[in-house]
Design a protein around this motif. Structure first.
Motif, mmCIF file in Angstrom:
data_model
loop_
_atom_site.group_PDB
_atom_site.id
_atom_site.type_symbol
_atom_site.label_atom_id
_atom_site.label_comp_id
_atom_site.label_asym_id
_atom_site.label_seq_id
_atom_site.Cartn_x
_atom_site.Cartn_y
_atom_site.Cartn_z
ATOM 1 N N ALA A 178 29.212 33.906 50.673
ATOM 2 C CA ALA A 178 30.439 33.864 51.462
ATOM 3 C C ALA A 178 31.103 35.238 51.509
ATOM 4 C CB ALA A 178 31.403 32.834 50.867
ATOM 5 N N PHE A 179 31.056 35.968 50.396
ATOM 6 C CA PHE A 179 31.644 37.301 50.361
ATOM 7 C C PHE A 179 30.939 38.217 51.347
ATOM 8 C CE2 PHE A 179 31.482 41.633 48.663
ATOM 9 C CZ PHE A 179 32.835 41.929 48.602
ATOM 10 N N VAL A 180 29.614 38.222 51.317
ATOM 11 C CA VAL A 180 28.841 39.095 52.205
ATOM 12 C C VAL A 180 29.120 38.760 53.668
ATOM 13 C CG1 VAL A 180 26.512 39.704 52.936
ATOM 14 C CG2 VAL A 180 27.052 39.552 50.502
ATOM 15 N N GLN A 181 29.258 37.475 53.966
ATOM 16 C CA GLN A 181 29.421 37.055 55.353
ATOM 17 C C GLN A 181 30.835 37.254 55.892
ATOM 18 O OE1 GLN A 181 28.008 32.981 55.013
ATOM 19 N NE2 GLN A 181 26.066 33.524 55.966
ATOM 20 N N ASN A 182 31.838 37.199 55.017
ATOM 21 C CA ASN A 182 33.215 37.091 55.508
ATOM 22 C C ASN A 182 34.119 38.283 55.223
ATOM 23 O OD1 ASN A 182 32.714 34.440 56.445
ATOM 24 N ND2 ASN A 182 33.038 33.634 54.386
ATOM 25 N N VAL A 183 33.698 39.201 54.384
ATOM 26 C CA VAL A 183 34.617 40.298 54.069
ATOM 27 C C VAL A 183 34.877 41.148 55.302
ATOM 28 C CG1 VAL A 183 34.032 40.488 51.624
ATOM 29 C CG2 VAL A 183 32.705 41.763 53.312
ATOM 30 N N GLU A 184 36.097 41.661 55.381
ATOM 31 C CA GLU A 184 36.463 42.518 56.498
ATOM 32 C C GLU A 184 36.329 43.993 56.137
ATOM 33 O OE1 GLU A 184 40.362 41.427 57.680
ATOM 34 O OE2 GLU A 184 39.820 39.386 58.232
ATOM 35 N N TYR A 227 47.986 36.798 49.304
ATOM 36 C CA TYR A 227 48.157 38.138 49.892
ATOM 37 C C TYR A 227 46.984 38.424 50.824
ATOM 38 C CZ TYR A 227 51.635 38.501 46.221
ATOM 39 O OH TYR A 227 52.719 38.275 45.405
ATOM 40 N N ARG A 228 46.954 37.711 51.922
ATOM 41 C CA ARG A 228 45.815 37.771 52.834
ATOM 42 C C ARG A 228 45.698 39.108 53.550
ATOM 43 N NH1 ARG A 228 43.243 33.051 53.424
ATOM 44 N NH2 ARG A 228 44.241 31.195 52.573
ATOM 45 N N GLN A 229 46.781 39.869 53.617
ATOM 46 C CA GLN A 229 46.735 41.171 54.265
ATOM 47 C C GLN A 229 46.537 42.311 53.268
ATOM 48 O OE1 GLN A 229 46.652 41.189 57.598
ATOM 49 N NE2 GLN A 229 46.842 38.962 57.406
ATOM 50 N N SER A 230 46.384 41.997 52.007
ATOM 51 C CA SER A 230 46.255 43.030 50.986
ATOM 52 C C SER A 230 44.928 43.773 51.117
ATOM 53 C CB SER A 230 46.348 42.403 49.589
ATOM 54 O OG SER A 230 46.029 43.361 48.599
ATOM 55 N N GLU A 231 44.970 45.086 50.927
ATOM 56 C CA GLU A 231 43.753 45.882 50.939
ATOM 57 C C GLU A 231 42.873 45.588 49.724
ATOM 58 O OE1 GLU A 231 44.780 49.967 51.289
ATOM 59 O OE2 GLU A 231 45.527 49.793 53.345
ATOM 60 N N TYR A 259 54.030 46.188 45.080
ATOM 61 C CA TYR A 259 52.870 46.256 44.202
ATOM 62 C C TYR A 259 52.559 44.923 43.521
ATOM 63 C CZ TYR A 259 53.686 51.230 44.892
ATOM 64 O OH TYR A 259 53.882 52.474 45.460
ATOM 65 N N ALA A 260 53.028 43.837 44.081
ATOM 66 C CA ALA A 260 52.749 42.530 43.485
ATOM 67 C C ALA A 260 51.256 42.214 43.523
ATOM 68 C CB ALA A 260 53.539 41.443 44.209
ATOM 69 N N ASP A 261 50.598 42.516 44.649
ATOM 70 C CA ASP A 261 49.165 42.249 44.744
ATOM 71 C C ASP A 261 48.374 43.139 43.790
ATOM 72 O OD1 ASP A 261 49.851 44.516 46.226
ATOM 73 O OD2 ASP A 261 48.184 44.267 47.640
ATOM 74 N N PHE A 262 48.793 44.390 43.673
ATOM 75 C CA PHE A 262 48.117 45.315 42.765
ATOM 76 C C PHE A 262 48.283 44.852 41.320
ATOM 77 C CE2 PHE A 262 46.848 50.041 43.031
ATOM 78 C CZ PHE A 262 45.893 49.878 42.056
ATOM 79 N N SER A 263 49.457 44.309 40.986
ATOM 80 C CA SER A 263 49.695 43.805 39.631
ATOM 81 C C SER A 263 48.757 42.647 39.319
ATOM 82 C CB SER A 263 51.150 43.364 39.477
ATOM 83 O OG SER A 263 52.029 44.466 39.594
ATOM 84 N N LEU A 264 48.579 41.733 40.274
ATOM 85 C CA LEU A 264 47.643 40.625 40.078
ATOM 86 C C LEU A 264 46.219 41.140 39.899
ATOM 87 C CD1 LEU A 264 48.995 38.083 42.724
ATOM 88 C CD2 LEU A 264 48.998 37.771 40.238
ATOM 89 N N PHE A 265 45.867 42.154 40.672
ATOM 90 C CA PHE A 265 44.525 42.721 40.572
ATOM 91 C C PHE A 265 44.298 43.321 39.197
ATOM 92 C CE2 PHE A 265 41.220 45.925 41.326
ATOM 93 C CZ PHE A 265 40.295 45.184 42.030
#
Length: 281
Positions: A165-171, A133-137, A101-107
């Protein structure tokens, strides 16, 4: 004769020592297994969004280690006072960067400072999540809130670039439509510069209702306060019986699922009462 008696006593002592060692090792194994099961059960409850049961289980659980990152995260997540949760989130993010939960804590830290209007600090935490955390949901959602921080700080030109950039690149993100609305509110960019189409007009759209008032002035006062925190806050109207109510609405979403996802991440941590409503465009 004496030697035989001494030998029997030695055998009994050795036998008792073995029994005690066996019992002690069993206790250690049991405690270790109990701790492991407790943490796994807590994680399962969290994944199921069963927060009431999670709180009860955490209070009664034998897994109370101050050095377990999952427990630290859950303790922070369940805090009613956001300020009290900051220390737990910081420990998870700083001391256990490879934990679940490290990524969630940062969020959550980014969210906290965003709602405190400390946009520099919020961007710092969102940036750590995005870069590390490039693989984080949560990565795409962190990018959207990073854009919101730039907008809130009044940096319009930079906000346009980051939103584009967000609109163009988000997965994966339910907030692409919201980002396009943000661009429109900032004066927009050439439509051909966006890789995804703008929100199509539909007979029904969805919004998040956070309050309702009989007096329009009360609704407008609420909107002035909320507009410093949330984008696309507006007044709606609804008649019940002979009474006209003025609704405080946040966002426009093409589906109920997208509205619910937005509310879960951005509204629920700060407003206890809200609901998804249908609106005509």
């Amino acid at each position: 004769m004496l030697s035989m008696e001494f030998s029997r006593k030695s055998i009994r002592i050795e036998h008792n020592v073995r029994i005690l060692a066996y019992i002690f090792s069993g206790i250690i194994l049991y405690v270790g297994l109990t701790l492991g099961i407790d943490v796994a059960e807590l994680e399962k409850l969290f994944d199921q969004e069963n927060y009431e049961q999670l709180k009860k289980a955490l209070q009664s659980s034998t897994a109370t280690s101050e050095d377990d990152p999952s427990i630290l995260f859950f303790r922070g997540f369940l805090q009613e006072n956001p300020e009290a949760a900051v220390g737990d989130y910081l420990r998870v993010a700083d001391e256990f960067p490879n934990s679940k939960y490290a990524d969630f804590s940062l969020f959550r830290l980014g969210q906290y400072y965003y709602f405190k209007a400390n946009y520099v600090e919020a961007r710092r935490f969102f940036s750590r999540l995005i870069l590390n955390y490039r693989q984080s949901e949560l990565r795409d959602d962190a990018q959207y809130l990073y854009c919101q921080c730039i907008m809130a700080a009044g940096k319009t030109d930079s906000a346009k670039l980051f939103l584009k950039a967000f609109v163009q690149n988000v997965e994966r993100s339910p907030f692409v439509d919201a980002a396009i609305l943000d661009l429109e509110s900032l004066g927009g960019l050439p439509q051909q510069s966006l890789s995804q189409p703008a929100l199509k007009k539909k007979s029904v759209v969805f919004a998040i209702q956070v309050a309702s008032y009989i007096n329009r002035s009360d609704a407008q006062d609420a909107i002035r306060k909320l507009s410093h925190v949330f984008p696309h806050v507006r007044v709606g109207e609804r008649t019940l019986g002979n009474t006209l109510y003025y609704l405080v609405l946040i966002g426009k979403f093409e589906s109920r699922e997208k509205a619910a996802a937005y509310a879960r991440l951005y509204i629920a941590p700060h407003l206890t009462e809200y609901k998804i409503v249908e609106q005509t465009p």
